[in-house]
Scaffold this motif. Structure first.
Motif, mmCIF file in Angstrom:
data_model
loop_
_atom_site.group_PDB
_atom_site.id
_atom_site.type_symbol
_atom_site.label_atom_id
_atom_site.label_comp_id
_atom_site.label_asym_id
_atom_site.label_seq_id
_atom_site.Cartn_x
_atom_site.Cartn_y
_atom_site.Cartn_z
ATOM 1 N N THR B 679 -30.766 42.706 34.776
ATOM 2 C CA THR B 679 -32.013 42.086 35.252
ATOM 3 C C THR B 679 -33.229 42.561 34.453
ATOM 4 N N GLY B 680 -33.097 42.458 33.153
ATOM 5 C CA GLY B 680 -34.172 42.922 32.281
ATOM 6 C C GLY B 680 -35.222 41.871 32.006
ATOM 7 N N LEU B 681 -35.030 40.674 32.537
ATOM 8 C CA LEU B 681 -36.001 39.610 32.283
ATOM 9 C C LEU B 681 -36.690 39.242 33.576
ATOM 10 N N THR B 682 -37.983 39.041 33.493
ATOM 11 C CA THR B 682 -38.695 38.603 34.684
ATOM 12 C C THR B 682 -38.812 37.090 34.663
ATOM 13 N N SER B 684 -41.435 35.275 34.437
ATOM 14 C CA SER B 684 -42.324 34.716 33.415
ATOM 15 C C SER B 684 -41.672 34.774 32.038
ATOM 16 N N ASP B 685 -40.839 35.802 31.807
ATOM 17 C CA ASP B 685 -40.101 35.853 30.542
ATOM 18 C C ASP B 685 -39.247 34.610 30.368
ATOM 19 N N CYS B 686 -38.573 34.250 31.456
ATOM 20 C CA CYS B 686 -37.675 33.105 31.385
ATOM 21 C C CYS B 686 -38.433 31.837 31.021
ATOM 22 N N THR B 687 -39.572 31.633 31.679
ATOM 23 C CA THR B 687 -40.349 30.432 31.369
ATOM 24 C C THR B 687 -40.791 30.454 29.922
ATOM 25 N N GLU B 688 -41.167 31.630 29.457
ATOM 26 C CA GLU B 688 -41.631 31.730 28.080
ATOM 27 C C GLU B 688 -40.493 31.394 27.118
ATOM 28 N N ILE B 689 -39.320 31.915 27.416
ATOM 29 C CA ILE B 689 -38.171 31.613 26.555
ATOM 30 C C ILE B 689 -37.936 30.116 26.527
ATOM 31 N N LYS B 690 -37.992 29.511 27.707
ATOM 32 C CA LYS B 690 -37.723 28.077 27.764
ATOM 33 C C LYS B 690 -38.756 27.302 26.950
ATOM 34 N N ASN B 691 -40.024 27.688 27.102
ATOM 35 C CA ASN B 691 -41.061 26.962 26.368
ATOM 36 C C ASN B 691 -40.903 27.107 24.865
ATOM 37 N N LYS B 692 -40.641 28.333 24.437
ATOM 38 C CA LYS B 692 -40.494 28.547 23.001
ATOM 39 C C LYS B 692 -39.277 27.815 22.475
ATOM 40 N N PHE B 693 -38.263 27.798 23.303
ATOM 41 C CA PHE B 693 -37.033 27.111 22.910
ATOM 42 C C PHE B 693 -37.295 25.640 22.643
ATOM 43 N N VAL B 694 -38.025 25.018 23.563
ATOM 44 C CA VAL B 694 -38.312 23.591 23.386
ATOM 45 C C VAL B 694 -39.118 23.369 22.108
ATOM 46 N N ALA B 695 -40.058 24.260 21.873
ATOM 47 C CA ALA B 695 -40.925 24.069 20.714
ATOM 48 C C ALA B 695 -40.167 24.242 19.406
ATOM 49 N N ALA B 696 -39.195 25.147 19.387
ATOM 50 C CA ALA B 696 -38.542 25.468 18.115
ATOM 51 C C ALA B 696 -37.104 24.992 18.069
ATOM 52 N N ALA B 706 -29.899 33.688 25.332
ATOM 53 C CA ALA B 706 -30.977 34.673 25.353
ATOM 54 C C ALA B 706 -30.602 35.800 26.294
ATOM 55 N N THR B 707 -30.781 37.030 25.835
ATOM 56 C CA THR B 707 -30.557 38.197 26.683
ATOM 57 C C THR B 707 -31.821 39.044 26.648
ATOM 58 N N PRO B 708 -31.952 39.989 27.553
ATOM 59 C CA PRO B 708 -33.190 40.782 27.563
ATOM 60 C C PRO B 708 -33.504 41.436 26.221
ATOM 61 N N LYS B 709 -32.485 41.870 25.499
ATOM 62 C CA LYS B 709 -32.744 42.550 24.233
ATOM 63 C C LYS B 709 -32.834 41.579 23.061
ATOM 64 N N ASP B 710 -32.555 40.361 23.326
ATOM 65 C CA ASP B 710 -32.488 39.399 22.234
ATOM 66 C C ASP B 710 -33.028 38.080 22.763
ATOM 67 N N GLN B 711 -34.356 38.023 22.869
ATOM 68 C CA GLN B 711 -34.907 36.863 23.560
ATOM 69 C C GLN B 711 -35.095 35.649 22.661
ATOM 70 N N TRP B 712 -35.296 35.865 21.379
ATOM 71 C CA TRP B 712 -35.666 34.709 20.550
ATOM 72 C C TRP B 712 -34.650 34.322 19.505
ATOM 73 N N SER B 713 -33.734 35.197 19.186
ATOM 74 C CA SER B 713 -32.942 34.873 17.997
ATOM 75 C C SER B 713 -31.515 34.442 18.296
ATOM 76 N N SER B 714 -31.009 34.717 19.477
ATOM 77 C CA SER B 714 -29.638 34.353 19.818
ATOM 78 C C SER B 714 -28.675 34.844 18.748
ATOM 79 N N MET B 715 -28.637 36.158 18.563
ATOM 80 C CA MET B 715 -27.941 36.706 17.398
ATOM 81 C C MET B 715 -26.436 36.492 17.409
ATOM 82 N N TRP B 716 -25.858 36.301 18.583
ATOM 83 C CA TRP B 716 -24.397 36.169 18.592
ATOM 84 C C TRP B 716 -23.944 34.763 18.290
#
Lengths: 257, 949
Positions: B679-682, B684-696, B706-716
């Motif tokens: 439960t490392g994401l709050t 507001s984090d989730c909404t932010e991830i979703k918004n950035k995701f749509v934009a990019a 997306a995981t708490p330690k890897d919010q933007w890059s989806s490294m796996w």
């Protein structure tokens, strides 16, 4: 030029051969007129087998295999046995350097004869299981040898570092011919480290300083501008939201029954 | 509109309101004479006739139908929210399969409930649809109608029966406005509890801001198979006749008009609920549905309702306990306990000195323990309900056979996994306390999947047989004549070293220092702990307890040093390179993921098994090389962390089914999958991830995690899976899910669940058959080979001072690697690639799930053409003992290409229209397949019907 691995194979690969030509510049590794350029070398065909193949045309001086055609760079023989070893795989190109130019012509005439054999009784080429076993064996290193090499390298490295340091210490504070003094991290007055992060930090500080000095609501136009910007922002956001809702609506497949 | 469908008009025959006297049908009155029912001529003297509440109720139902209709339409007047709310509620019920069948919670019932709440002022006419839904769910969640019934009747008429009378006759009580009819007459208490449970769960979901409540509550169907942890079927309901006899249910049978299913069901369910009371939080059953019949045919018999299905939802803490502790021997309840459990019950003395009645179930492995409820059910149904074991079809662990290792004793491998972890812990302790190291070890972190319990086949302690191998000095080598030795997985461990000024600041030097550390670690471990070690440049292999651990030293600044770039102006910049990214992934992110998932396993004991099943399925579909293991682990973790609207799975089977459903149903294109580890994401984090995701979106990988330690890059998922592989996965998942559910829900079929673990092969162009002797993991295949060959190892974990076994030698993987490399760049870069194009084409593909297994070939191939990779063939293999490698040509590879020096690889020159062109030299390539894999390849089968040379 057709080649086969062994007698059993039915359909051959074709090697394409051509005299190596360089437009300009000296290609030291592959002297013109003596070099044969070979295309489409199958993956299991190494330098040894190639040189054996072409030795019937004349004495082969060297064979170079690369993954794409290009000027042959001087191979630095310094590369160690354990570190940075590259293996080329797949279909490659090769440069075969003969002693005499005549051999190149002879090689070009080879195509009239039947397909050549890469693997023969006397010089078998290892593929499949036997190759993998061999490479497994090769992957196991001798600790002593490795240790010796690492030690040697580290001694070299230490020496190099020490030399550099000594040189830097000597130059410290001494002006060069034009009279410039280099500022380093050492010395009495250390300069900022020249890294991107440090630069950014300085810029940020600068910006903050300027922002502190600036009066925001001084002129009337500033006021107008902020208002206009605010409204533009709202509008943009509204448009974005509208788009998102449209998208959401489009992807929704509401079929409860 | 265009959705217009045929309208069905149902005619209900109902008697006039004055036809019957209502008092005749009070729940305590009898209306069926026993003698008549039994077809005896004379009634017995003096015997009192039992009441027939259900029969009475069904007649009353028909008489009050019209008044109910008026009542409801009155209530709905000037109350617009009610219509919306009811629509929502009906959808909610329907998604949970609660609204159809005998004793269902129908739409009518829920309308009456809303009317009741309106009467009680829990709902007012101002409310919107959402509010109606919420208050109704709230009421359902908090009220147990099987204990405290409710009534719509307004004025208390003393002549009418009171609620207690109803409670005596029925399990669930909800009395209509007339005060005579129980609307929930046919409902079993268990069904109501299920409704109540669902309502509670839904309220939680509505209150949770992290979950999309609408999606979870109203859009996700909850079929029994995916809802409940274990499912079992009663194959032939006619067996319930004997149940009625055994339980002496003549009166109930009479009351229900001879419908033995309806008569016996409440008793069977309550029997099970009692037997499983500590283990299951919910015992539910499917609703028997009487099929429709044509008006001129015979009505269907009672046995035509099809098999009955029961679902169990476990409490993970107690479900697998082997002991059922009863009351103390001298208590009066003891005899009751004994009659309930029959001869299974015995007296036992416990550690605290008490002597109690107890039932002990036999189970040695974790996998078997999970099946204790099956034993209980079979036992109880046989004992009390006279239902033979053969007519119970229990589907709880059918799928686990595919992850079962070698011998029976090893069960599903969970114990093996635990012993690996123990051994690893011991090793890490030893590393910590290692003396005479120049720098201390700061952290030891495992990265191998076995160390997070998700390795498909956990390693088994092994000891090599010397005579089986070639010996060269102190080396054991695989021998050419004998079958390939068993595959021993090196368990990779990252060993972080203390930072110090002594570390060099240069790539090459760090590499050498690390090598020196490897050497020293090996030496010290050998000296201080007598472990057999073998150092290498990039790692040290340690043989311990029969496992091989691969130690890898890491220096925390190394990725940073790899990133360093000096610009021409002398500025030091940090730039991500492929090498640094890889190193970071391995030494930083993977250990973190491993430890998080290890923690998850402690919370949810079946996480590991679920993940293993999922991975097994992916590799069985030959796609294991196209999707990373960590990605699968994260997907499975998602199921446990965000189970809404379900509960977290407590059996691998249900977890696997939900995994398939997730793959198939998730909208990968438009949504990021957020896995909230620890439960490392709050919110507001989730909404932010979703918004950035749509934009990019267009720049992000097709599968975005997306995981708490890897919010933007989806490294796996950055490189794998590619769009076409994901498409294929989605397709395969939805088909497998369909096939599997069909099989699991149909107890009369032969239930070959392994079917979904056999890949469709007619999709591929060339099949390379392998020699089973040289496949080291042949024992792991889905259909286990009948005869197995010796692999030159014995199971053993007490071996010291032996020669190092052959580690990480898998000829098939080596072969695959060689094939891939040699075919890469085979065609040069002649595919013109438009960057945005992939996305344009993706639009159509992802959700076109109507197509069947195999006919998507053309789509996939079209996609493959625009693939960024310039390989000309794709290779697919099941790494767990697959016997063949499947090859797929890329279709454009057969088109003649203009002659170019760089594109000559593996081609031959021909002339076409007087132009020099080159085409692939297919015959030679096929033979290359054989040459490269000499000794391993049995035959190469070219399926030329789909392609021509």
């Amino acid at each position: 030029l057709a080649v086969k691995l062994s007698e059993r194979q039915r359909s051959p690969h074709c090697l394409l051969v051509k005299e190596h030509q360089v437009r300009e510049g000296a290609d030291t590794a592959h002297p013109p007129r003596r070099t044969l350029f070979v295309l489409n070398v199958p993956p299991y065909c190494g330098p040894d087998s190639l040189s054996r193949l072409f030795s019937r045309c004349g004495h082969v001086q060297s064979v170079d295999i690369c993954d794409k055609p290009g000027p042959g760079e001087k191979k630095d023989k310094l590369a160690s046995k354990f570190f940075d070893c590259k293996t080329l795989k797949g279909f490659q190109v090769a440069y075969v350097v003969f002693r005499k130019p005549a051999a190149v012509q002879a090689a070009k005439a080879l195509s009239q004869e039947g397909p050549l054999l890469i693997s023969t009784e006397s010089h078998p080429v290892k593929t499949g299981i036997s190759k993998w076993i061999a490479s497994y064996e090769a992957s196991i290193v001798d600790p002593k040898e490795l240790k010796a090499e690492v030690d040697a390298y580290m001694q070299d490295y230490d020496k190099k570092m020490a030399e550099e340091e000594a040189k830097a210490a000597k130059e410290e504070g001494v002006p060069d011919e034009e009279g410039w003094v280099k500022v380093t991290r050492k010395g009495r007055k250390p300069g900022l480290p020249r890294t991107e992060a440090a630069n950014l930090r300085v810029l940020e500080k600068e910006k903050q300083k300027r922002a502190r000095k600036e009066l925001l609501n001084f002129y009337a136009w500033q006021h107008r501008e902020t208002k206009r910007e605010h409204i533009a922002q709202l509008r943009k956001k509204f448009e974005e939201d509208k788009q998102r809702i449209a998208l959401m609506r489009a992807q929704r497949k509401f079929r409860p029954y | 509109g265009k959705d217009e469908k045929m309208v069905t008009v149902r005619l209900h025959a109902c008697p006039d309101s004055g036809l019957f006297k209502p008092s005749r049908f009070y729940p305590s009155k009898n209306n069926i004479r026993t003698a008549w029912f039994m077809e005896q001529s004379t009634p017995k003297e003096g015997a009192t006739e039992p009441p027939t509440p259900h029969y009475n109720n069904s007649i009353l139902c028909d008489t009050v139908m019209l008044s109910h209709l008026h009542f409801l339409s009155n209530t709905a007047m000037d109350f617009p929210g009610m219509k919306d709310g009811l629509a929502l509620l009906k959808v909610w019920l329907n998604q949970r399969q609660l609204s159809k069948g005998l004793g269902c919670f129908s739409g009518f019932l829920v309308s009456m409930l809303v009317a009741y709440l309106l009467m009680k002022r829990k709902i007012v006419k101002m409310m919107s649809g959402y509010q109606v839904l919420r208050s109704t769910l709230q009421f359902l969640a908090s009220t147990d109608l099987s204990v405290t019934g409710i009534s719509l009747a307004k004025d208390a008429d003393p002549s009418l029966p009171v609620l207690d009378d109803f409670h005596q006759a029925f399990e669930v009580v909800f009395v209509d406005p007339s005060g005579l009819v129980n609307l929930c007459a046919d409902m079993t208490a268990s069904k109501y509890h299920q409704v109540q449970f669902e309502a509670k769960r839904s309220m939680e979901i509505l209150d949770d801001r992290m979950v999309d409540g609408f999606q979870a509550l109203l859009m996700t169907p909850k079929p029994m198979l995916r809802t409940f942890d274990h499912i079992f079927h009663l194959k032939h309901v006619s067996k319930l006749q004997s149940t009625c006899k055994k339980m002496q249910l003549l009166n109930e049978l009479m009351d229900r008009g001879g419908n033995y299913v309806a008569a016996a069901l409440p008793f069977v369910v309550s029997l099970l609920a009692r037997g499983l009371s500590q283990r299951a939080q919910l015992v539910a059953h499917s609703l028997p549905q009487i099929p429709e019949w044509p008006i001129d045919a015979e009505p269907p018999k009672h046995k035509d309702v099809g098999p009955l299905t029961f679902g169990l939802l476990f409490l993970p803490e107690f479900a697998a306990s082997t002991l059922e502790k009863g009351p103390q021997a001298d208590h009066p309840e003891a005899s009751e306990f004994r009659t309930f459990w029959g001869e299974k019950s015995e007296l036992r003395r416990f550690q605290d000195g008490s002597i109690c009645e107890a039932v002990v179930w036999e189970a040695s492995t974790v996998g078997q323990k999970r099946l204790i409820p099956e034993q209980i059910i079979r036992h109880l149904l046989k004992l009390h309900a006279d239902i033979p074991e053969s007519s119970i079809c229990y589907t709880g662990a059918l799928l686990e056979s595919v992850i079962r290792t070698g011998k029976e004793a090893w069960g599903t491998g969970e114990e093996a996994m635990v012993s690996v972890v123990c051994s690893y812990d011991d090793l890490s302790r030893k590393l910590w306390s290692l003396k005479e190291l120049p720098l201390t070890v700061t952290a030891v972190q495992g990265v191998h999947p076995a160390l997070r319990y998700t390795d498909v086949f956990p390693p088994i302690p092994m000891k090599p047989i010397y005579s089986f191998h070639n010996r060269r000095k102190h080396l054991l080598l695989p021998s050419q004549e004998k079958p390939c030795p068993a595959y021993i997985t090196p368990l990779k461990i990252i060993c972080h070293m203390e930072g110090s000024g002594q570390w060099p600041q240069d790539k090459g030097a760090i590499k050498r220092i690390k090598a020196a550390f490897h050497l020293q670690l090996a030496e010290l471990l050998q000296q201080q702990h007598q472990l057999v070690c073998r150092p290498a440049v990039t790692h040290t292999d340690v043989y311990k307890d029969g496992y091989v651990f691969r130690l890898q030293v890491a220096y925390h600044r190394e990725p940073l040093i790899l990133k360093e770039v000096v610009t021409p102006e002398g500025m030091l910049k940090y730039q991500e390179t492929e090498e640094s990214r890889q190193l970071e992934l391995e030494t930083l992110h993977l250990p973190y993921l491993t430890s998080s998932l290890h923690g998850l396993q402690q919370q949810h004991p079946v996480f590991g098994s679920t993940s293993r099943l999922a991975k097994r399925w992916i590799s069985a579909q030959l796609l294991s090389d196209s999707i990373s293991e960590e990605c699968v682990d994260l997907l499975v973790a998602f199921l446990f962390l965000h189970p809404a609207p379900f509960t977290p799975p407590s059996s691998p089977q249900v977890g696997f089914l939900r995994f398939l459903n997730l793959l198939a149903a998730f909208d990968w294109k438009n949504n990021p999958l957020i896995v909230n580890l620890n439960t490392g994401l709050t919110d507001s984090d989730c909404t932010e991830i979703k918004n950035k995701f749509v934009a990019a979106r267009s720049r992000l990988p097709v599968m975005f995690l997306a995981t708490p330690k890897d919010q933007w890059s989806s490294m796996w998922t950055r490189e794998r899976p590619s769009a076409q592989i994901l498409q294929r996965l989605v397709l395969l998942a939805s088909e497998s899910l369909r096939a599997l559910e069909e099989q699991l829900m149909d107890p009369l079929s032969d239930q070959d669940v392994k079917m979904v673990f056999r890949p469709p092969l007619d999709f591929y162009d060339v099949l390379i058959h392998l020699n089973p002797n040289q496949i080291p993991r042949h024992l792991e295949s889905v259909d286990r080979p009948i005869k197995s060959v010796s692999r030159g190892v014995v199971k053993n974990n007490f071996a010291t001072n032996i020669l190092f076994p052959v580690v990480d030698y898998d000829p098939v993987q080596l072969y695959l690697q060689e094939l891939r490399v040699s075919m890469a760049g085979w065609g040069g870069r002649w595919v013109a690639l438009v960057p945005g194009r992939l996305w344009v084409e993706m639009k159509g593909w992802l959700w076109d799930s109507g197509s069947k297994f195999f006919n998507s070939r053309t789509d996939l191939i079209e996609e493959a053409c625009s693939d960024a990779f310039n390989e000309l063939a794709l290779f697919f293999y099941d790494k767990h003992g697959g016997e063949m490698i499947a090859v797929l040509w890329k279709p454009l590879s057969f088109q003649p290409q203009p002659f170019k020096v760089s594109s000559m690889k593996g081609r031959k020159v021909t002339t076409l229209n007087n132009e020099l062109v080159c085409v692939p030299n297919v015959e030679a390539i096929l033979e290359d397949f054989e040459i490269l894999g000499e000794g391993l390849v049995k035959s190469v089968e070219a399926r030329t019907e789909k392609w021509t040379i």
